[in-house]
Design a protein around this motif. Structure first.
Motif, mmCIF file in Angstrom:
data_model
loop_
_atom_site.group_PDB
_atom_site.id
_atom_site.type_symbol
_atom_site.label_atom_id
_atom_site.label_comp_id
_atom_site.label_asym_id
_atom_site.label_seq_id
_atom_site.Cartn_x
_atom_site.Cartn_y
_atom_site.Cartn_z
ATOM 1 N N GLY A 273 4.527 -1.828 1.399
ATOM 2 C CA GLY A 273 5.913 -1.363 1.972
ATOM 3 C C GLY A 273 6.150 0.063 1.319
ATOM 4 N N THR A 274 4.981 0.196 0.266
ATOM 5 C CA THR A 274 5.255 1.654 -0.253
ATOM 6 C C THR A 274 4.380 2.741 0.372
ATOM 7 O OG1 THR A 274 3.232 1.218 -1.386
ATOM 8 C CG2 THR A 274 5.307 0.526 -2.710
ATOM 9 N N GLY A 275 3.806 2.537 1.490
ATOM 10 C CA GLY A 275 3.345 3.449 2.365
ATOM 11 C C GLY A 275 1.711 3.687 1.645
ATOM 12 N N LYS A 276 1.085 2.606 1.075
ATOM 13 C CA LYS A 276 -0.083 2.740 0.410
ATOM 14 C C LYS A 276 -1.217 2.900 1.635
ATOM 15 C CE LYS A 276 -0.699 -1.939 -0.666
ATOM 16 N NZ LYS A 276 -1.776 -2.476 0.455
ATOM 17 N N THR A 277 -1.113 2.421 2.774
ATOM 18 C CA THR A 277 -2.226 2.432 3.814
ATOM 19 C C THR A 277 -2.545 4.013 3.932
ATOM 20 O OG1 THR A 277 -1.305 0.330 4.665
ATOM 21 C CG2 THR A 277 -2.964 1.732 5.877
ATOM 22 N N ALA A 278 -1.334 4.790 4.305
ATOM 23 C CA ALA A 278 -1.484 6.359 4.728
ATOM 24 C C ALA A 278 -2.055 6.779 3.755
ATOM 25 C CB ALA A 278 -0.136 6.725 5.345
ATOM 26 N N ALA A 279 -1.808 6.523 2.482
ATOM 27 C CA ALA A 279 -2.033 7.182 1.109
ATOM 28 C C ALA A 279 -3.539 7.169 0.895
ATOM 29 C CB ALA A 279 -1.630 6.555 -0.207
ATOM 30 N N PHE A 280 -4.495 6.123 1.505
ATOM 31 C CA PHE A 280 -5.703 6.307 1.531
ATOM 32 C C PHE A 280 -6.466 6.389 2.806
ATOM 33 C CE2 PHE A 280 -6.807 2.396 3.454
ATOM 34 C CZ PHE A 280 -5.719 1.458 3.074
ATOM 35 N N VAL A 281 -5.675 6.331 3.934
ATOM 36 C CA VAL A 281 -6.257 6.384 5.162
ATOM 37 C C VAL A 281 -6.049 8.133 5.340
ATOM 38 C CG1 VAL A 281 -6.021 6.531 7.618
ATOM 39 C CG2 VAL A 281 -5.869 4.266 6.190
ATOM 40 N N LEU A 282 -5.196 8.954 4.923
ATOM 41 C CA LEU A 282 -5.083 10.264 5.457
ATOM 42 C C LEU A 282 -6.158 11.219 4.745
ATOM 43 C CD1 LEU A 282 -1.273 10.642 5.686
ATOM 44 C CD2 LEU A 282 -2.719 10.876 7.352
ATOM 45 N N PRO A 283 -6.269 11.033 3.261
ATOM 46 C CA PRO A 283 -7.388 11.668 2.841
ATOM 47 C C PRO A 283 -8.878 11.277 3.107
ATOM 48 C CG PRO A 283 -6.363 10.386 1.076
ATOM 49 C CD PRO A 283 -5.466 10.188 2.393
ATOM 50 N N MET A 284 -8.927 10.085 3.677
ATOM 51 C CA MET A 284 -9.998 9.589 4.223
ATOM 52 C C MET A 284 -10.640 10.378 5.383
ATOM 53 S SD MET A 284 -10.872 5.756 5.820
ATOM 54 C CE MET A 284 -10.866 5.077 4.354
ATOM 55 N N LEU A 285 -9.540 10.228 6.215
ATOM 56 C CA LEU A 285 -9.799 11.208 7.553
ATOM 57 C C LEU A 285 -9.886 12.523 7.460
ATOM 58 C CD1 LEU A 285 -7.562 9.132 10.209
ATOM 59 C CD2 LEU A 285 -9.986 8.794 9.429
ATOM 60 N N GLN B 143 -16.870 7.779 -3.445
ATOM 61 C CA GLN B 143 -15.521 7.738 -4.172
ATOM 62 C C GLN B 143 -14.924 6.434 -3.754
ATOM 63 O OE1 GLN B 143 -13.174 11.078 -2.268
ATOM 64 N NE2 GLN B 143 -11.548 10.775 -3.688
ATOM 65 N N THR B 144 -14.408 5.858 -4.875
ATOM 66 C CA THR B 144 -14.015 4.239 -4.918
ATOM 67 C C THR B 144 -12.366 4.591 -5.073
ATOM 68 O OG1 THR B 144 -16.125 3.712 -5.527
ATOM 69 C CG2 THR B 144 -14.223 2.006 -5.688
ATOM 70 N N LEU B 145 -11.718 4.076 -4.256
ATOM 71 C CA LEU B 145 -10.229 3.701 -4.300
ATOM 72 C C LEU B 145 -9.615 2.204 -4.331
ATOM 73 C CD1 LEU B 145 -9.383 6.250 -1.297
ATOM 74 C CD2 LEU B 145 -9.984 6.737 -3.783
ATOM 75 N N LEU B 146 -9.054 1.865 -5.430
ATOM 76 C CA LEU B 146 -8.827 0.562 -5.346
ATOM 77 C C LEU B 146 -7.185 0.451 -5.484
ATOM 78 C CD1 LEU B 146 -10.232 -2.239 -7.431
ATOM 79 C CD2 LEU B 146 -8.105 -1.780 -8.042
ATOM 80 N N PHE B 147 -6.620 -0.525 -4.744
ATOM 81 C CA PHE B 147 -5.269 -0.862 -4.666
ATOM 82 C C PHE B 147 -4.911 -2.020 -5.027
ATOM 83 C CE2 PHE B 147 -5.982 3.013 -1.974
ATOM 84 C CZ PHE B 147 -4.770 3.681 -2.494
ATOM 85 N N SER B 148 -4.126 -2.530 -5.787
ATOM 86 C CA SER B 148 -3.850 -3.928 -6.436
ATOM 87 C C SER B 148 -2.298 -3.772 -6.773
ATOM 88 C CB SER B 148 -4.558 -4.002 -7.595
ATOM 89 O OG SER B 148 -4.586 -5.434 -7.702
ATOM 90 N N ALA B 149 -1.492 -4.924 -6.284
ATOM 91 C CA ALA B 149 -0.129 -4.665 -6.717
ATOM 92 C C ALA B 149 0.080 -5.320 -8.200
ATOM 93 C CB ALA B 149 0.634 -5.959 -5.971
ATOM 94 N N CYS C 298 -1.596 1.059 -8.206
ATOM 95 C CA CYS C 298 -0.733 0.136 -8.472
ATOM 96 C C CYS C 298 0.458 -0.131 -7.595
ATOM 97 C CB CYS C 298 -0.223 0.060 -9.982
ATOM 98 S SG CYS C 298 -1.189 -1.210 -10.619
ATOM 99 N N ALA C 299 0.456 -0.543 -6.345
ATOM 100 C CA ALA C 299 1.540 -0.356 -5.545
ATOM 101 C C ALA C 299 1.508 -1.738 -4.515
ATOM 102 C CB ALA C 299 1.274 0.925 -4.633
ATOM 103 N N GLN C 300 2.802 -2.003 -4.218
ATOM 104 C CA GLN C 300 2.931 -3.047 -3.403
ATOM 105 C C GLN C 300 3.034 -2.621 -1.982
ATOM 106 O OE1 GLN C 300 6.452 -4.502 -5.497
ATOM 107 N NE2 GLN C 300 5.354 -6.446 -5.646
ATOM 108 N N GLN D 210 6.799 -3.358 -11.231
ATOM 109 C CA GLN D 210 6.176 -4.479 -10.498
ATOM 110 C C GLN D 210 7.526 -5.579 -10.063
ATOM 111 O OE1 GLN D 210 2.800 -6.478 -12.107
ATOM 112 N NE2 GLN D 210 1.770 -4.564 -11.997
ATOM 113 N N HIS D 211 7.836 -5.662 -8.931
ATOM 114 C CA HIS D 211 8.911 -6.399 -8.645
ATOM 115 C C HIS D 211 8.477 -7.597 -7.740
ATOM 116 C CE1 HIS D 211 12.214 -4.279 -10.718
ATOM 117 N NE2 HIS D 211 11.735 -3.160 -10.136
#
Ligand code: AMP
Length: 288
Positions: A48-60, A181-187, A44-46, A212-213
């Motif tokens: 700007g929090t760096g969520k892209t790297a949060a899933f891309v790094l472990p994926m790679l 493995q399923t990762l779901l991101f949503s603000a 649960c993250a908007q 949530q702001h």
């Protein structure tokens, strides 16, 4: 916890350093260990929090450390995202963090030549980043085989829901192996998304970053009530007074966007418009 001690593979740590990051953000600190542990997660993250790297790094990391099961290159990770621009951004991030790995990646989205994408896919691609419509199109044409995907990421799930993609998502998920493995991101977490996670994830770990702001805390909002005729002058004044290096201006209509753009250009402010009447090429150029 610095990136180095998270257990990420060496080429990735090098890739992160080359990108210029020194420490993980909150979501990265919490999500990366859980994903490396093989868990499904709900982030649960908007933006700007760096969520892209949060899933891309472990994926790679998974790709670097777990050998592929087949000789021919197969799609091992799929990222589904609501907009074309986001697909482009994420695919760039994958290439950036993975710059020291041998990796074939592609962003597939509508509004571009499908034949080129089909040709590229035929040679084998490990990471596919896609918008739902084009992805389904490619699946239906038999151009993309997802039967060996090991990791699925649904990014900005709530926006995909808002854009009416929920049934497409279900169809796409049905093309994937159950063992994944399923990762779901949503603000935000509306009920429909909760239901979706129950049907496509296994005991997901919930990671909530901040309250949530809207907008996120680092953004300050100002409002300037002005008569319509003065809006353009105010905009020009603000751009100059605040010495803005770059600015995003939202307009209600496409024509309005073009008009604002023209006016800014007349005043020697470099501006380009992005909207659905512009070609994908123009939109990408504007982003650059
Ligand atoms: P995102 O929420 O994924 O859109 O990322 C927001 C911005 O944060 C992007 O410009 C990233 O390049 C940047 N970013 C991501 N991770 C880090 C980090 N660990 N350190 C500094 N910047 C980062």
């Amino acid at each position: 916890m610095p990136f180095k001690t998270m257990g990420l593979a060496d080429p990735l740590v090098q890739g992160i350093l080359a990108t210029g990051y020194t420490a993980p953000t909150d979501i990265q600190s919490q999500a990366i260990p859980a994903i490396l542990d093989g868990k499904d997660i709900i982030g649960c993250a908007q933006t700007g929090t760096g969520k892209t790297a949060a899933f891309v790094l472990p994926m790679l990391h998974m790709m670097e450390t777990v050998p592929q099961k087949t000789k021919k290159t197969k799609t091992r990770a799929l990222v589904v995202t609501p907009t074309r621009e986001l697909a482009v951004q994420i695919e760039r991030a994958v290439r950036g963090y993975g710059r020291y790995m041998k990796l074939k990646t592609i962003a597939v989205y509508g509004g571009t030549n499908i034949d080129k994408q089909i040709k590229f896919l035929r040679r084998g691609v490990e990471v596919v980043v896609a918008t739902p419509g084009r992805l389904l199109d490619l699946i239906n044409r038999g151009s993309l085989n997802l039967s060996l995907v090991e990791m699925l990421v649904l990014d900005e799930a709530d926006r995909m829901l808002d854009m009416g993609f929920i049934n497409d998502i279900r169809k796409i998920v049905s093309e994937l192996p159950a063992e994944r493995q399923t990762l779901l991101f949503s603000a935000t977490m509306p009920n429909v998304i909760k239901k979706l996670t129950e049907s496509i994830q296994r005991s997901p770990v919930m990671i909530q970053i901040g309250q949530q702001h809207n907008p996120i805390e680092t953004i300050t909002q100002h409002i300037y009530p002005v008569p319509k005729a003065q809006k353009m002058d105010l905009l020009l004044h603000l751009i100059e007074r605040e010495e803005m290096g770059s600015a995003l201006v939202f307009s209600r209509t496409k024509r309005g966007a073009d008009r604002i753009c023209r006016k800014l250009n007349q005043h020697y402010v470099e501006a380009v418009a992005i909207h659905s009447d512009r070609t994908q090429r123009q939109r990408l150029k504007a982003l650059d």
